[in-house]
Design an enzyme around this catalytic site. Structure first.
Site, PDB file in Angstrom:
ATOM      1  N   TRP A  32      12.197  -5.704   0.829  1.00 42.48           N
ATOM      2  CA  TRP A  32      11.292  -5.327   1.493  1.00 42.48           C
ATOM      3  C   TRP A  32      10.149  -6.167   0.529  1.00 42.48           C
ATOM      4  CZ3 TRP A  32       7.729  -3.370   4.850  1.00 42.48           C
ATOM      5  CH2 TRP A  32       8.328  -2.955   7.027  1.00 42.48           C
ATOM      6  N   GLU A  58      17.305   1.787   0.121  1.00 39.83           N
ATOM      7  CA  GLU A  58      18.881   1.826  -0.294  1.00 39.83           C
ATOM      8  C   GLU A  58      19.139   1.371  -1.774  1.00 39.83           C
ATOM      9  OE1 GLU A  58      17.070  -0.354   2.236  1.00 39.83           O
ATOM     10  OE2 GLU A  58      18.035   1.433   3.457  1.00 39.83           O
ATOM     11  N   ILE A  68       4.448  -0.347   0.212  1.00 45.38           N
ATOM     12  CA  ILE A  68       2.802  -0.541   0.725  1.00 45.38           C
ATOM     13  C   ILE A  68       2.815   0.589   1.764  1.00 45.38           C
ATOM     14  CG2 ILE A  68       0.510  -2.007   0.964  1.00 45.38           C
ATOM     15  CD1 ILE A  68       2.611  -4.380  -0.128  1.00 45.38           C
ATOM     16  N   HIS A  70       6.023   7.434   7.134  1.00 48.12           N
ATOM     17  CA  HIS A  70       6.841   5.964   6.751  1.00 48.12           C
ATOM     18  C   HIS A  70       7.480   6.087   5.164  1.00 48.12           C
ATOM     19  CE1 HIS A  70      10.653   3.930   7.624  1.00 48.12           C
ATOM     20  NE2 HIS A  70       9.808   2.933   6.822  1.00 48.12           N
ATOM     21  N   ARG A 127       0.478  -4.804 -10.162  1.00 49.59           N
ATOM     22  CA  ARG A 127       1.571  -4.719 -10.892  1.00 49.59           C
ATOM     23  C   ARG A 127       2.460  -5.686 -10.861  1.00 49.59           C
ATOM     24  NH1 ARG A 127      -2.519  -2.003  -9.824  1.00 49.59           N
ATOM     25  NH2 ARG A 127      -2.808   0.739  -9.820  1.00 49.59           N
TER      26      ARG A 127
END
Ligand code: INI
Length: 174
Positions: free
Chosen positions: A29, A65, A89, A95, A134
């Site tokens: 992701w 995960e 993000i 979520h 970052r």
């Protein structure tokens, strides 16, 4: 090699990672961000003397995960530490909170239960710019920080195991 672990800490010397073995688990992701974390983590380990064959990288679908992937490494391999890398993000729903909470608690619980360093290179931000900042931007790179931390924690664990822990002065850093 010397590096700051965070903005307020004095400069510390990075131990040699020559005889250390690491797993890096990294989330797909937000790939553009997590790939930057991965490159920095691998470069940091290699700069500290870790040989390429002692760095095992595994991609997982998402940050949620990461704890299980790290646990599988802890239970089935001889790595000295596991570095988790991800990027969550915030969107329009809660979520984000569940993914962050699950990953954070899972990783902390794992390192305590298994007594193996599992470092937290997961960026959790409100927008993409904060994440880029970052991941090699103006706020450094969390992948580098997670790799450096892993090296330091393996060094500590090795000192404990060998019973050669050296008491340092309360005012010095080593
Ligand atoms: N996973 C991430 O790593 N980052 C995110 O920003 C993200 N968002 O926004 O949903 C995300 N979700 C997927 C999650 O980690 C799991 O892979 C999924 O829920 C399946 O278990």
């Amino acid at each position: 090699m010397a590096a700051n672990l965070n903005s307020t800490a004095p400069v510390v010397i990075t131990p040699s990672a020559e005889n250390m073995k690491f797993a890096i688990v990294v989330s797909r992701w937000n790939f553009d961000i997590t790939n930057k974390l991965l490159l920095a983590a691998v470069n940091t380990l290699k700069s500290a003397g870790c040989e390429e064959h002692n760095i095992i990288v595994k991609w997982v679908p998402g940050t949620f995960e990461l704890p299980l992937a790290a646990q599988l490494f802890a239970e089935t391999t001889d790595v000295n530490a596991i570095i988790t890398l991800g990027c969550v993000i915030k969107g329009e729903t809660p979520h984000f909170d569940f993914v962050c909470q699950g990953a954070t608690q899972g990783i902390m619980q794992l390192q305590i239960n298994e007594a193996i360093p599992v470092t937290f290179g997961i960026i959790t931000t409100l927008n993409e710019q904060q994440a880029l900042d970052r991941a090699g931007g103006k706020h450094g790179n969390k992948g580098e920080e997670a790799a450096l931390t892993a090296i330091h924690m393996v060094q500590l664990a090795n000192e404990m195991t060998a019973n050669v822990l050296v008491q340092t002065s309360h005012t010095s850093i080593s």
